[in-house]
Design a protein around this motif. Structure first.
Motif, PDB file in Angstrom:
ATOM      1  N   ARG A  40      51.172  38.831  48.733  1.00  0.00           N
ATOM      2  CA  ARG A  40      52.347  39.701  48.588  1.00  0.00           C
ATOM      3  C   ARG A  40      52.027  40.761  47.535  1.00  0.00           C
ATOM      4  NH1 ARG A  40      52.961  36.594  52.140  1.00  0.00           N
ATOM      5  NH2 ARG A  40      54.611  35.092  52.471  1.00  0.00           N
ATOM      6  N   ILE A  41      52.471  41.985  47.774  1.00  0.00           N
ATOM      7  CA  ILE A  41      52.286  43.059  46.794  1.00  0.00           C
ATOM      8  C   ILE A  41      53.661  43.572  46.390  1.00  0.00           C
ATOM      9  CG2 ILE A  41      52.017  44.881  48.511  1.00  0.00           C
ATOM     10  CD1 ILE A  41      49.760  46.013  46.609  1.00  0.00           C
ATOM     11  N   ASP A  42      53.796  43.993  45.141  1.00  0.00           N
ATOM     12  CA  ASP A  42      55.091  44.369  44.593  1.00  0.00           C
ATOM     13  C   ASP A  42      55.507  45.805  44.907  1.00  0.00           C
ATOM     14  OD1 ASP A  42      55.319  41.817  43.445  1.00  0.00           O
ATOM     15  OD2 ASP A  42      54.222  42.449  41.664  1.00  0.00           O
ATOM     16  N   GLY A  43      54.701  46.529  45.652  1.00  0.00           N
ATOM     17  CA  GLY A  43      55.017  47.924  45.990  1.00  0.00           C
ATOM     18  C   GLY A  43      53.898  48.517  46.812  1.00  0.00           C
ATOM     19  N   ASP A  44      53.621  49.794  46.594  1.00  0.00           N
ATOM     20  CA  ASP A  44      52.578  50.494  47.339  1.00  0.00           C
ATOM     21  C   ASP A  44      51.180  50.044  46.914  1.00  0.00           C
ATOM     22  OD1 ASP A  44      54.499  51.976  48.672  1.00  0.00           O
ATOM     23  OD2 ASP A  44      54.436  53.604  47.197  1.00  0.00           O
ATOM     24  N   PHE A  45      50.241  50.178  47.820  1.00  0.00           N
ATOM     25  CA  PHE A  45      48.834  49.876  47.561  1.00  0.00           C
ATOM     26  C   PHE A  45      48.256  51.029  46.754  1.00  0.00           C
ATOM     27  CE2 PHE A  45      44.347  49.977  49.181  1.00  0.00           C
ATOM     28  CZ  PHE A  45      43.944  48.783  48.626  1.00  0.00           C
ATOM     29  N   LYS A  47      46.485  52.008  42.415  1.00  0.00           N
ATOM     30  CA  LYS A  47      46.026  51.528  41.117  1.00  0.00           C
ATOM     31  C   LYS A  47      47.222  51.131  40.247  1.00  0.00           C
ATOM     32  CE  LYS A  47      43.112  52.508  37.177  1.00  0.00           C
ATOM     33  NZ  LYS A  47      42.157  53.405  36.561  1.00  0.00           N
ATOM     34  N   GLY A  48      47.097  49.973  39.609  1.00  0.00           N
ATOM     35  CA  GLY A  48      48.136  49.484  38.725  1.00  0.00           C
ATOM     36  C   GLY A  48      49.143  48.566  39.396  1.00  0.00           C
ATOM     37  N   GLN A  49      49.160  48.561  40.732  1.00  0.00           N
ATOM     38  CA  GLN A  49      50.118  47.718  41.443  1.00  0.00           C
ATOM     39  C   GLN A  49      49.763  46.245  41.276  1.00  0.00           C
ATOM     40  OE1 GLN A  49      53.236  47.306  42.226  1.00  0.00           O
ATOM     41  NE2 GLN A  49      53.091  49.190  43.422  1.00  0.00           N
ATOM     42  N   THR A  50      50.770  45.408  41.237  1.00  0.00           N
ATOM     43  CA  THR A  50      50.576  43.973  41.069  1.00  0.00           C
ATOM     44  C   THR A  50      51.065  43.221  42.297  1.00  0.00           C
ATOM     45  OG1 THR A  50      52.719  43.765  39.988  1.00  0.00           O
ATOM     46  CG2 THR A  50      50.801  44.097  38.558  1.00  0.00           C
ATOM     47  N   PRO A  55      45.376  31.298  47.448  1.00  0.00           N
ATOM     48  CA  PRO A  55      44.141  30.864  48.107  1.00  0.00           C
ATOM     49  C   PRO A  55      44.400  29.553  48.850  1.00  0.00           C
ATOM     50  CG  PRO A  55      43.791  31.314  45.767  1.00  0.00           C
ATOM     51  CD  PRO A  55      45.264  31.302  46.005  1.00  0.00           C
ATOM     52  N   LYS A  56      43.668  29.302  49.926  1.00  0.00           N
ATOM     53  CA  LYS A  56      43.850  28.063  50.687  1.00  0.00           C
ATOM     54  C   LYS A  56      43.563  26.834  49.841  1.00  0.00           C
ATOM     55  CE  LYS A  56      43.334  29.923  55.287  1.00  0.00           C
ATOM     56  NZ  LYS A  56      42.551  30.016  56.511  1.00  0.00           N
ATOM     57  N   ASP A  57      42.604  26.922  48.933  1.00  0.00           N
ATOM     58  CA  ASP A  57      42.224  25.766  48.122  1.00  0.00           C
ATOM     59  C   ASP A  57      42.545  25.955  46.643  1.00  0.00           C
ATOM     60  OD1 ASP A  57      41.200  24.378  50.335  1.00  0.00           O
ATOM     61  OD2 ASP A  57      39.277  25.405  50.159  1.00  0.00           O
ATOM     62  N   GLY A  58      43.616  26.668  46.332  1.00  0.00           N
ATOM     63  CA  GLY A  58      43.925  26.900  44.931  1.00  0.00           C
ATOM     64  C   GLY A  58      45.390  27.212  44.717  1.00  0.00           C
ATOM     65  N   PRO A  59      45.763  27.366  43.453  1.00  0.00           N
ATOM     66  CA  PRO A  59      47.159  27.666  43.118  1.00  0.00           C
ATOM     67  C   PRO A  59      47.486  29.143  43.332  1.00  0.00           C
ATOM     68  CG  PRO A  59      45.854  27.549  41.125  1.00  0.00           C
ATOM     69  CD  PRO A  59      44.932  27.174  42.255  1.00  0.00           C
ATOM     70  N   VAL A  60      48.748  29.447  43.384  1.00  0.00           N
ATOM     71  CA  VAL A  60      49.212  30.834  43.465  1.00  0.00           C
ATOM     72  C   VAL A  60      48.711  31.580  42.235  1.00  0.00           C
ATOM     73  CG1 VAL A  60      51.259  32.307  43.444  1.00  0.00           C
ATOM     74  CG2 VAL A  60      51.246  30.224  44.825  1.00  0.00           C
ATOM     75  N   ALA A  61      48.242  32.811  42.447  1.00  0.00           N
ATOM     76  CA  ALA A  61      47.705  33.609  41.349  1.00  0.00           C
ATOM     77  C   ALA A  61      48.291  35.019  41.395  1.00  0.00           C
ATOM     78  CB  ALA A  61      46.187  33.683  41.445  1.00  0.00           C
ATOM     79  N   ASN A  62      48.472  35.610  40.228  1.00  0.00           N
ATOM     80  CA  ASN A  62      48.870  37.006  40.121  1.00  0.00           C
ATOM     81  C   ASN A  62      47.619  37.869  40.200  1.00  0.00           C
ATOM     82  OD1 ASN A  62      51.646  36.449  39.645  1.00  0.00           O
ATOM     83  ND2 ASN A  62      51.147  35.948  37.530  1.00  0.00           N
ATOM     84  N   PHE A  63      47.739  39.060  40.784  1.00  0.00           N
ATOM     85  CA  PHE A  63      46.609  39.989  40.799  1.00  0.00           C
ATOM     86  C   PHE A  63      47.105  41.391  40.499  1.00  0.00           C
ATOM     87  CE2 PHE A  63      48.103  40.432  45.158  1.00  0.00           C
ATOM     88  CZ  PHE A  63      47.930  41.777  45.429  1.00  0.00           C
ATOM     89  N   LYS A  64      46.159  42.264  40.159  1.00  0.00           N
ATOM     90  CA  LYS A  64      46.463  43.660  39.874  1.00  0.00           C
ATOM     91  C   LYS A  64      45.358  44.526  40.456  1.00  0.00           C
ATOM     92  CE  LYS A  64      47.555  46.709  36.013  1.00  0.00           C
ATOM     93  NZ  LYS A  64      47.796  46.762  34.555  1.00  0.00           N
TER      94      LYS A  64
END
Length: 107
Positions: A40-45, A47-50, A55-64
């Protein structure tokens, strides 16, 4: 210090525009990245968007999105407790073909 964990490249006849279109539809990343359950992305694709991903084998992660050059490359990063994981996506031109390169690194 940056350590490359994995790098993969593929040649394609798809245009840079088509590749960028696929990359910019963030919610569809799991269709070409088998390691992801959802994104999921918080807005437009851009720079700076979060956003958040699972991942299938991991916990939910935030990205930027930390690096962004339209139709050329972008990098999304995820903070870990003691490091940053970076996923760099690049497209290069060679003999009327494109080379799509995905690099995962940690620093």
């Amino acid at each position: 210090m940056t350590i490359i964990i994995h790098r993969e490249s593929k040649k394609t006849t798809a245009s840079k525009e088509r590749i960028w279109e696929i990359w910019s539809k963030v919610e569809q990343w799991p269709t070409w990245d088998d390691e992801l359950e959802w994104v999921r992305i918080d807005g437009d694709f851009k720079k700076g968007q979060t956003g958040r991903l699972k991942p299938k084998d991991g916990p939910v992660a935030n990205f930027k999105i930390t690096h962004y050059k339209p139709f050329q490359e972008f990098t999304d990063t995820a903070k870990l407790p003691c490091a940053t994981l970076a996923f760099h996506h690049q497209v290069l031109e060679e003999n009327n073909q494109r080379i799509v390169i995905h690099t995962i690194s940690i620093n």
